[in-house]
Each structure stands twice: as C-alpha cells, then as structure tokens.
Motif scaffolding. Structure first.
Motif, mmCIF file in Angstrom:
data_model
loop_
_atom_site.group_PDB
_atom_site.id
_atom_site.type_symbol
_atom_site.label_atom_id
_atom_site.label_comp_id
_atom_site.label_asym_id
_atom_site.label_seq_id
_atom_site.Cartn_x
_atom_site.Cartn_y
_atom_site.Cartn_z
ATOM 1 N N THR B 31 0.715 -1.135 0.064
ATOM 2 C CA THR B 31 0.473 -0.140 0.043
ATOM 3 C C THR B 31 0.609 1.063 -0.108
ATOM 4 O OG1 THR B 31 -1.756 -1.124 1.463
ATOM 5 C CG2 THR B 31 -2.214 1.279 1.408
ATOM 6 N N TYR B 33 0.874 5.911 -0.206
ATOM 7 C CA TYR B 33 -0.415 7.189 -0.082
ATOM 8 C C TYR B 33 0.898 8.310 -0.397
ATOM 9 C CZ TYR B 33 -2.072 3.979 3.352
ATOM 10 O OH TYR B 33 -2.380 2.315 3.924
ATOM 11 N N TYR B 35 0.469 12.034 0.435
ATOM 12 C CA TYR B 35 -0.646 13.060 1.529
ATOM 13 C C TYR B 35 -0.009 14.594 0.564
ATOM 14 C CZ TYR B 35 -2.114 9.965 4.475
ATOM 15 O OH TYR B 35 -2.928 9.129 5.168
ATOM 16 N N GLN B 37 0.812 18.409 2.389
ATOM 17 C CA GLN B 37 0.749 19.423 3.744
ATOM 18 C C GLN B 37 1.039 20.637 3.549
ATOM 19 O OE1 GLN B 37 3.610 17.733 6.943
ATOM 20 N NE2 GLN B 37 1.848 18.398 8.546
ATOM 21 N N PRO B 43 -1.308 16.563 7.750
ATOM 22 C CA PRO B 43 -1.727 16.486 6.045
ATOM 23 C C PRO B 43 -2.385 15.795 5.966
ATOM 24 C CG PRO B 43 0.538 15.297 7.712
ATOM 25 C CD PRO B 43 -0.291 15.567 8.250
ATOM 26 N N LEU B 91 3.742 14.423 1.204
ATOM 27 C CA LEU B 91 4.735 13.380 1.752
ATOM 28 C C LEU B 91 4.244 11.830 0.664
ATOM 29 C CD1 LEU B 91 3.120 15.021 5.327
ATOM 30 C CD2 LEU B 91 5.976 14.183 4.251
ATOM 31 N N SER B 95 2.361 0.858 3.517
ATOM 32 C CA SER B 95 1.738 0.386 4.709
ATOM 33 C C SER B 95 2.491 -1.229 4.470
ATOM 34 C CB SER B 95 1.026 0.360 5.547
ATOM 35 O OG SER B 95 -0.056 0.247 4.867
ATOM 36 N N GLU B 103 0.714 -0.008 10.685
ATOM 37 C CA GLU B 103 0.902 1.577 10.485
ATOM 38 C C GLU B 103 1.667 2.397 9.486
ATOM 39 O OE1 GLU B 103 4.141 -0.058 13.084
ATOM 40 O OE2 GLU B 103 5.636 1.141 12.459
ATOM 41 N N ALA B 104 1.432 2.881 8.687
ATOM 42 C CA ALA B 104 2.614 4.145 7.360
ATOM 43 C C ALA B 104 4.104 3.992 8.448
ATOM 44 C CB ALA B 104 1.014 5.036 7.437
ATOM 45 N N PHE B 106 6.596 6.868 7.160
ATOM 46 C CA PHE B 106 6.183 8.331 5.793
ATOM 47 C C PHE B 106 7.822 8.358 5.348
ATOM 48 C CE2 PHE B 106 2.221 10.217 6.065
ATOM 49 C CZ PHE B 106 1.386 9.399 7.023
ATOM 50 N N GLY B 107 8.176 8.688 4.113
ATOM 51 C CA GLY B 107 9.073 10.091 4.082
ATOM 52 C C GLY B 107 9.051 11.101 4.212
ATOM 53 N N GLN B 108 10.449 11.927 4.201
ATOM 54 C CA GLN B 108 10.645 12.878 5.033
ATOM 55 C C GLN B 108 9.795 13.982 3.467
ATOM 56 O OE1 GLN B 108 14.929 12.748 4.602
ATOM 57 N NE2 GLN B 108 15.141 13.402 6.791
#
Lengths: 111, 115
Positions: B31, B33, B35, B37, B43, B91, B95, B103-104, B106-108
């Motif tokens: 999965t 995603y 986002y 922000q 986000p 972002l 997952s 949990e997800a 995240f990248g920077q």
C-alpha cells in the motif's frame, strides 16, 4: 469522518512525564485510536494505537477512557527529541488507510 | 530496513509549470499513499494505491494532479499546471498491507514552492 480534538500546544520540562489529551466523542465501536508524531522537517512517525485496552510500547503508553470518548498519550520521561507535533487520529479499519490528520498538539520541551 | 525514499527534497517552480515527485516505498509494502501538507496543517491524503491499483483518490484534484504506480512498487505524483496554492510538502507513505494493526511509514517529503 469521526473527528478528534486536541489542544493546540503544550509545554513540559525535560525528564518529566507528559500527558497529551485527545477527545473523540463521536468515535464508533470499530474505530481504532492512532497516534503519530511529526518532528521538525520530517514526515509523520507512528507512535502507538489501540482499540479499547490501554497499550504500552517502547515509545509511549496509550490510556483509553472506558467510554472511549477520550484518550491520553503518555510519554513517561520526555526528552528534547520528543518535541514534535502529535496527532491523534481515528482509523475506521484499524490500519493505515485514509488517516485523517488534524492540526495536532505542538509539544514544547523545556530543558 | 531502508525507509521510504522520496526525491527531490526541494523544488521551486513558477506557476503554470509542471513538476513531478518520485517515491520508493519500503520493500514489500503493498500500500502506498501520497499526502499533501500545507504549512501549519496536518497532512491530507491525496491518493492511495494497493499494489498498482487506486483505492482512494477522492481528494486528488484530478484536473491538475495525476499519480501512477505502474509496477506496484515506486510511484510518481505530477502536477500540471501548478498553482500558487500547491505550495506544500508532499509526503509519500507506505504500509505492509491494508489490515488492522498496520502502521504507515512516511518519507521525509518534497517541499514544493510555487512562485
């Protein structure tokens, strides 16, 4: 989507416990409570999640009210590295799908 | 294990130009995603993929934003043409699966400034 309410900011001293509150009065029976945090210039980071019972992990503890309308994230001994924005999020499926982030609580740690 | 990789870290473009962001999720994560922000906000989910299929793109402004995940691994998000209000951090997260107790990660993020 069920919503959460958090204080805009909180301040605490280093090496003291921190209790971050979250209200979610419209929570449904299948919503999980997730907490993420976002350090400056970083992406969010998973902290902890739970459904009904209190949960502990290496980062924090999650205390969930008996009626599930509120919860508290507990950092047992805050360090300067814990300064971040903390997000309380309701997850209908319990996982990472469609996380709806609010504005979160900006936690300030004083040395 | 390696985290979610995103590039570039920063991008400045003029309005009406095009821009693309790249994301490589954690190995084995089905999965993915994207986002958006905006400064001072949390986000907002733009699009979610399960392998190479779209699960949710209800908040993606489809007149200017597009995303693909052709081989079910890495993904690109494109904006064409960009507007001033697209200035934000983009972002990417991944997952392991769509299930409880996941949990997800995240990248920077990529910070986009549209001038």
């Amino acid at each position: 989507d069920a919503k959460t309410t958090q204080p805009n900011s909180m301040e605490s001293n280093e090496e003291e416990p921190v209790h971050l509150p979250c209200n979610h009065s419209t929570i449904s029976g299948t919503d999980y409570i997730h907490w993420y945090r976002q350090l400056p210039s970083q992406g969010p980071e998973y902290v902890i999640h739970g459904l009904t019972s209190n949960v502990n992990n290496r980062m924090a503890s999650l205390a969930i009210a008996e009626d599930r309308k509120s919860s508290t994230l507990i950092l047992h001994r805050a360090t300067l590295r814990d300064a971040a924005v903390y997000y309380c999020i309701l997850s209908p499926g319990g996982g990472a799908d469609g996380l709806t982030f609010g504005k979160g609580t900006h936690l300030i740690i004083q040395p | 294990e390696a985290g979610v990789a995103q590039s570039p870290r920063y991008k400045i473009i003029e309005k009406r130009q095009s821009v693309a962001f790249w994301c490589n999720p954690i190995s084995g994560h089905a999965t993915l995603y994207w986002y958006q922000q905006i400064l001072g906000q949390g986000p907002k989910l733009l699009i979610q993929f399960q392998n190479n299929g779209v699960v949710d793109d209800s908040q993606l402004p489809k007149d200017r934003f597009s995303a693909e995940r052709l081989k079910g691994v890495d993904s690109t998000l494109k904006i064409q043409p960009a507007k001033l209000e697209d200035s934000a951090v983009y972002l990417c997260a991944s997952s392991r699966q769509r299930a409880k107790n996941t949990e997800a990660f995240f990248g920077q993020g990529t910070r986009l400034t549209v001038v």
